[in-house]
Design a protein around this motif. Structure first.
Motif, PDB file in Angstrom:
ATOM      1  N   GLU A   1       0.733  -0.978   0.224  1.00 30.23           N
ATOM      2  CA  GLU A   1       0.241   0.338  -0.080  1.00 30.23           C
ATOM      3  C   GLU A   1       0.815   1.132   0.189  1.00 30.23           C
ATOM      4  O   GLU A   1       0.506   2.434  -0.407  1.00 30.23           O
ATOM      5  CB  GLU A   1      -0.876   0.228   0.963  1.00 30.23           C
ATOM      6  CG  GLU A   1       0.226  -0.248   2.318  1.00 30.23           C
ATOM      7  CD  GLU A   1      -0.905  -0.031   3.624  1.00 30.23           C
ATOM      8  OE1 GLU A   1      -1.146   0.300   4.631  1.00 30.23           O
ATOM      9  OE2 GLU A   1      -2.086  -0.790   3.834  1.00 30.23           O
ATOM     10  N   ARG A   2       2.110   1.489   0.388  1.00 28.53           N
ATOM     11  CA  ARG A   2       3.092   2.599   0.313  1.00 28.53           C
ATOM     12  C   ARG A   2       3.493   2.873  -1.700  1.00 28.53           C
ATOM     13  O   ARG A   2       3.436   3.900  -1.356  1.00 28.53           O
ATOM     14  CB  ARG A   2       4.357   2.780   1.240  1.00 28.53           C
ATOM     15  CG  ARG A   2       3.527   1.912   2.748  1.00 28.53           C
ATOM     16  CD  ARG A   2       4.952   1.553   3.411  1.00 28.53           C
ATOM     17  NE  ARG A   2       5.237   0.138   3.031  1.00 28.53           N
ATOM     18  CZ  ARG A   2       6.437  -0.611   3.533  1.00 28.53           C
ATOM     19  NH1 ARG A   2       7.086   0.282   4.651  1.00 28.53           N
ATOM     20  NH2 ARG A   2       6.472  -1.699   3.052  1.00 28.53           N
ATOM     21  N   LEU A   3       3.562   1.509  -2.222  1.00 30.75           N
ATOM     22  CA  LEU A   3       4.513   1.593  -3.336  1.00 30.75           C
ATOM     23  C   LEU A   3       3.103   1.920  -4.622  1.00 30.75           C
ATOM     24  O   LEU A   3       2.646   2.715  -5.092  1.00 30.75           O
ATOM     25  CB  LEU A   3       4.880   0.806  -3.409  1.00 30.75           C
ATOM     26  CG  LEU A   3       6.170   0.632  -2.462  1.00 30.75           C
ATOM     27  CD1 LEU A   3       7.133  -0.257  -2.775  1.00 30.75           C
ATOM     28  CD2 LEU A   3       7.767   1.901  -2.894  1.00 30.75           C
ATOM     29  N   PHE A   4       2.270   0.809  -3.859  1.00 30.47           N
ATOM     30  CA  PHE A   4       1.325   0.616  -4.924  1.00 30.47           C
ATOM     31  C   PHE A   4       1.663   0.692  -7.070  1.00 30.47           C
ATOM     32  O   PHE A   4       1.043   1.677  -6.834  1.00 30.47           O
ATOM     33  CB  PHE A   4       0.018   1.458  -4.799  1.00 30.47           C
ATOM     34  CG  PHE A   4      -1.205   1.004  -5.046  1.00 30.47           C
ATOM     35  CD1 PHE A   4      -1.483  -0.814  -5.190  1.00 30.47           C
ATOM     36  CD2 PHE A   4      -1.860   2.053  -6.271  1.00 30.47           C
ATOM     37  CE1 PHE A   4      -3.203  -0.660  -6.162  1.00 30.47           C
ATOM     38  CE2 PHE A   4      -3.236   1.268  -6.520  1.00 30.47           C
ATOM     39  CZ  PHE A   4      -3.764  -0.236  -6.576  1.00 30.47           C
ATOM     40  N   PHE A   5       2.411  -0.494  -7.413  1.00 33.11           N
ATOM     41  CA  PHE A   5       2.814   0.427  -8.497  1.00 33.11           C
ATOM     42  C   PHE A   5       1.406  -0.744  -9.038  1.00 33.11           C
ATOM     43  O   PHE A   5       1.949  -2.179  -9.820  1.00 33.11           O
ATOM     44  CB  PHE A   5       3.849  -0.119  -8.586  1.00 33.11           C
ATOM     45  CG  PHE A   5       4.818   0.955  -8.841  1.00 33.11           C
ATOM     46  CD1 PHE A   5       5.156   1.851  -9.766  1.00 33.11           C
ATOM     47  CD2 PHE A   5       5.891   0.889  -7.330  1.00 33.11           C
ATOM     48  CE1 PHE A   5       6.143   2.668  -8.966  1.00 33.11           C
ATOM     49  CE2 PHE A   5       7.006   1.614  -6.943  1.00 33.11           C
ATOM     50  CZ  PHE A   5       6.990   2.690  -8.023  1.00 33.11           C
ATOM     51  N   ASP A   6       0.775   0.203 -10.051  1.00 32.36           N
ATOM     52  CA  ASP A   6      -0.776  -0.781 -10.400  1.00 32.36           C
ATOM     53  C   ASP A   6      -0.770   0.088 -11.695  1.00 32.36           C
ATOM     54  O   ASP A   6      -1.135  -1.297 -12.388  1.00 32.36           O
ATOM     55  CB  ASP A   6      -2.060   0.267 -10.344  1.00 32.36           C
ATOM     56  CG  ASP A   6      -1.695   1.650 -10.146  1.00 32.36           C
ATOM     57  OD1 ASP A   6      -0.847   2.412 -10.239  1.00 32.36           O
ATOM     58  OD2 ASP A   6      -2.793   2.524 -10.598  1.00 32.36           O
TER      59      ASP A   6
END
Length: 165
Positions: free
Chosen positions: A49-54
Motif C-alpha cells: 500500500e505504500r508503493l502501489f505500482f498499479d
C-alpha cells in the motif's frame, strides 16, 4: 514517494543485496535485480500500500549481442494514484545450447504484461515462464528467428515472397 524512499522500502523487505541502483536521476529511476527475484519483487511493488505500482506501462527486451552474451528485460512501472515511477532491469545470459533465455512472467500481476511479454518473446526471443499464452503476436507463427536479436539472420523468402531487398 521519492526514489530513495522506494529503495528504502525495498531494502527493508528484501535486504540490501537484493537489488542495485542503476540510475536514480532518470525520470523513471532504474533498479536491477536477478531474474529469480522478479516475480516476488513485482508482486510486492503492486500490492504494498505504500508503493502501489498499479500500472505496467511497457516491457522492453534488449539484446546486448553475442559478444556480451546477455539480454535484458526492462519493466516500466507507474503508481497512478501516488504519481511515482520505477523501472526494473533484469539481465540474463544466453544459454549455451541456443535455447531462449528465461524470465518469470508477471502477467498474473499486471494483465498488460500479457501482450508486452508476447511482443518481447516474438521480436527478441526471451521466454517468459508461466505465461498463459506465450506465442508470437506480430510475426506469423512459422517465422524463423527473432528480428531484434543482434545475431538474427533474415530469411530470403517467406512462403515464396521475397523478404530481403
Amino acid at each position: 514517494m521519492i526514489f530513495s524512499e522506494i529503495t528504502q522500502v525495498l531494502t527493508e523487505q528484501f535486504g540490501i543485496d537484493s537489488f542495485s541502483v542503476v540510475n536514480q536521476k532518470a525520470n523513471q529511476p532504474i533498479v536491477q535485480i536477478q531474474a529469480n527475484q522478479l516475480f516476488e519483487l513485482c508482486q510486492f511493488l503492486a500490492n504494498d500500500e505504500r508503493l502501489f505500482f498499479d500500472y505496467l506501462a511497457c516491457v522492453t527486451g534488449i539484446d546486448n549481442g553475442p559478444a556480451a552474451n546477455t539480454m535484458e528485460v526492462i519493466y516500466h512501472l507507474t503508481s497512478i494514484p501516488y504519481e511515482h515511477n520505477l523501472a526494473i532491469k533484469v539481465t540474463v545470459e544466453r544459454p549455451a545450447d541456443g535455447t531462449p533465455p528465461k524470465v518469470p512472467s508477471v502477467s498474473s500481476i499486471w494483465r498488460t504484461a500479457d501482450w508486452h511479454e508476447r511482443e518481447t518473446y516474438d521480436l527478441v526471443g526471451i521466454f517468459f515462464e508461466n505465461h498463459p499464452d506465450l506465442r508470437r503476436i506480430l510475426l506469423p507463427n512459422d517465422w524463423h528467428g527473432h528480428p531484434l536479436r543482434k545475431d538474427y539472420q533474415a530469411q530470403e523468402f517467406y512462403h515464396g515472397i521475397k523478404v530481403i531487398y
